[in-house]
Design an enzyme around this catalytic site. Structure first.
Site, short mmCIF file in Angstrom:
data_model
loop_
_atom_site.label_atom_id
_atom_site.label_comp_id
_atom_site.label_asym_id
_atom_site.label_seq_id
_atom_site.Cartn_x
_atom_site.Cartn_y
_atom_site.Cartn_z
N ASP A 1 0.87 -1.18 0.00
CA ASP A 1 0.00 0.00 0.00
C ASP A 1 0.90 1.23 0.00
O ASP A 1 1.57 1.53 0.99
CB ASP A 1 -0.89 -0.05 1.25
CG ASP A 1 -1.75 1.19 1.45
OD1 ASP A 1 -1.63 2.15 0.67
OD2 ASP A 1 -2.54 1.19 2.41
N VAL A 2 0.92 1.96 -1.13
CA VAL A 2 1.77 3.15 -1.25
C VAL A 2 0.90 4.37 -1.49
O VAL A 2 0.13 4.43 -2.45
CB VAL A 2 2.82 2.98 -2.38
CG1 VAL A 2 3.94 2.05 -1.94
CG2 VAL A 2 2.20 2.46 -3.68
N GLU A 3 1.03 5.33 -0.60
CA GLU A 3 0.28 6.58 -0.72
C GLU A 3 0.94 7.63 0.17
O GLU A 3 1.76 7.31 1.01
CB GLU A 3 -1.19 6.37 -0.30
CG GLU A 3 -1.38 5.62 1.01
CD GLU A 3 -2.84 5.25 1.26
OE1 GLU A 3 -3.69 6.15 1.22
OE2 GLU A 3 -3.11 4.06 1.48
N TRP A 4 0.58 8.89 -0.07
CA TRP A 4 1.01 9.95 0.82
C TRP A 4 0.03 10.03 1.97
O TRP A 4 -1.18 10.03 1.76
CB TRP A 4 1.06 11.30 0.10
CG TRP A 4 1.99 11.40 -1.06
CD1 TRP A 4 1.69 11.94 -2.28
CD2 TRP A 4 3.37 11.04 -1.14
NE1 TRP A 4 2.78 11.91 -3.11
CE2 TRP A 4 3.83 11.36 -2.43
CE3 TRP A 4 4.26 10.46 -0.24
CZ2 TRP A 4 5.14 11.13 -2.85
CZ3 TRP A 4 5.56 10.21 -0.64
CH2 TRP A 4 6.00 10.55 -1.92
#
Length: 293
Positions: free
Chosen positions: A172-175
C-alpha cells in the site's frame, strides 16, 4: 483539488482508513537501499503453481452490500462485475466473517503490518477467521517512507504466513498527511524502495505483489511505471479509467463507506476486474493476472 471530486483529495489514512501508530526508529536521511538489478523492473509476471482451493469450485456470493454514500458510476458501475470483496484492519473491530461472506464478500485483504515494527493487533484473528468463513484472503503492508524497504519487507515476511492458496501480498503506497513521517522521497527513490520491497516479497512468497495506490500518489510517482505488476486502485467518485488513464487494474476500491451486518461502522468495498471464470483462474494460481479489458 476539486471539491466535487473526492478522488482528487489526499487521503489522511491508509488502505483501511488508517496508519495505526507513529513508528519508531526513522530511517536516516542518508540510508541506502540495496542495489537493484535492472532486469527486475521488466521481469515478466510468474505463473503460480498452487492449486485452486475447493471453495473456488462453487459460484461466488453476489453483491449485497449497502453504501452510506453511494456513487452512480453509470455503465461502469462495479455492480456489473461479479466478484466483490473487502479490506479490513483493527478499525473494523470484531468482524463477523460469516455475515460478510453471505452479504457478498468473496475475498478480503487484511492489514498486517506497517513500517518496520508495527503489527496490526487484529491481523492473525482476521487472517484465521476470514479463511474459516470461506473467503479468499491476502495481507497488505502500509509502506512507511522513513524506514528502509529491506527492513519493511523483513517485518512483513516475519509476520505474514506463507500459506498455500493465499492471495498475493499487497504493498500500500500513498502519501499520508497524518503519518509521523513527513518525508516525500523523489520519484526515483520511491520507485527504488518499492522495487526492493516487492522483489523481496516475490522471492519469499513466490507471487508477484499487488500495488495498491491512490490518485495523488499515482500521479506523482507511478504513471507509466511497473507495467508488469498488478494494480489495485482507489477511485471512489469516478471510474478508474478516468482517474488512472491507460492503466490496467486488477482490483478497484470503489467505496470507503460500505455498510454490512458483519461490521460495526463502515468498510471499504472492492471489486475484481473480471468474471467468475477469470477470478477462479487467477485466485487459483493458473494465470498471473486477470484477462481484463
Amino acid at each position: 483539488m476539486s471539491e466535487n471530486d473526492p478522488d482528487e483529495s489526499p487521503r489522511p489514512f491508509g488502505l483501511a482508513e488508517e496508519e495505526t501508530v507513529a513508528l519508531s526508529a526513522p530511517e536516516p536521511s542518508d540510508s541506502i537501499e540495496p542495489s537493484i538489478e535492472p532486469a527486475a523492473l521488466v521481469s515478466p509476471p510468474r505463473l503460480l503453481s498452487r492449486a485452486a482451493p475447493p471453495m473456488l469450485a462453487g459460484p461466488v456470493t453476489r453483491y449485497g452490500f449497502r453504501d452510506a454514500k453511494p456513487i452512480n458510476f453509470g455503465k461502469g458501475s462495479p455492480r456489473h462485475l461479479a466478484v466483490h470483496g473487502v479490506d479490513v484492519s483493527r478499525w473494523q473491530g470484531n468482524v463477523n466473517w460469516d455475515k460478510l461472506r453471505v452479504q457478498g464478500a468473496n475475498f478480503a485483504y487484511i492489514k498486517a503490518t506497517d513500517g518496520g515494527d508495527h503489527l496490526d493487533p487484529m491481523f492473525m484473528k482476521n487472517w484465521r477467521n476470514a479463511d474459516a468463513a470461506g473467503l479468499k484472503r491476502g495481507a497488505y503492508h502500509f509502506f512507511y517512507w522513513c524506514r528502509t524497504a529491506g527492513e519493511q519487507a523483513d517485518w512483513f515476511i516475519r509476520n505474514v504466513p506463507r500459506v498455500e492458496g493465499a492471495l498475493p501480498p499487497v504493498i500500500d503506497v500513498e502519501w499520508n498527511g497524518e503519518s509521523s513521517c513527513k518525508r516525500r522521497p523523489s520519484r526515483e527513490k520511491v520507485l527504488e524502495k518499492m522495487q526492493v520491497f516487492m522483489d523481496k516479497l516475490e522471492r519469499h512468497y513466490g507471487q508477484r505483489p499487488i500495488i495498491y495506490t491512490a490518485p495523488d500518489f499515482y500521479r506523482d510517482n507511478l504513471r507509466g511505471e511497473f507495467l508488469d505488476y498488478p494494480f489495485w486502485v482507489r477511485a471512489v467518485a469516478r471510474h478508474p479509467s478516468k482517474v488512472y488513464p491507460d492503466r490496467k487494474w486488477l482490483f478497484w476500491q470503489y467505496s470507503g463507506s460500505g455498510l454490512s451486518h458483519g461490521v460495526t461502522g463502515r468498510i471499504d468495498l472492492n471489486v475484481f476486474h473480471g468474471d467468475e471464470r477469470q477470478w477462479r483462474n487467477w485466485a487459483g494460481g493458473r494465470i498471473s493476472v486477470a484477462d481484463a479489458d
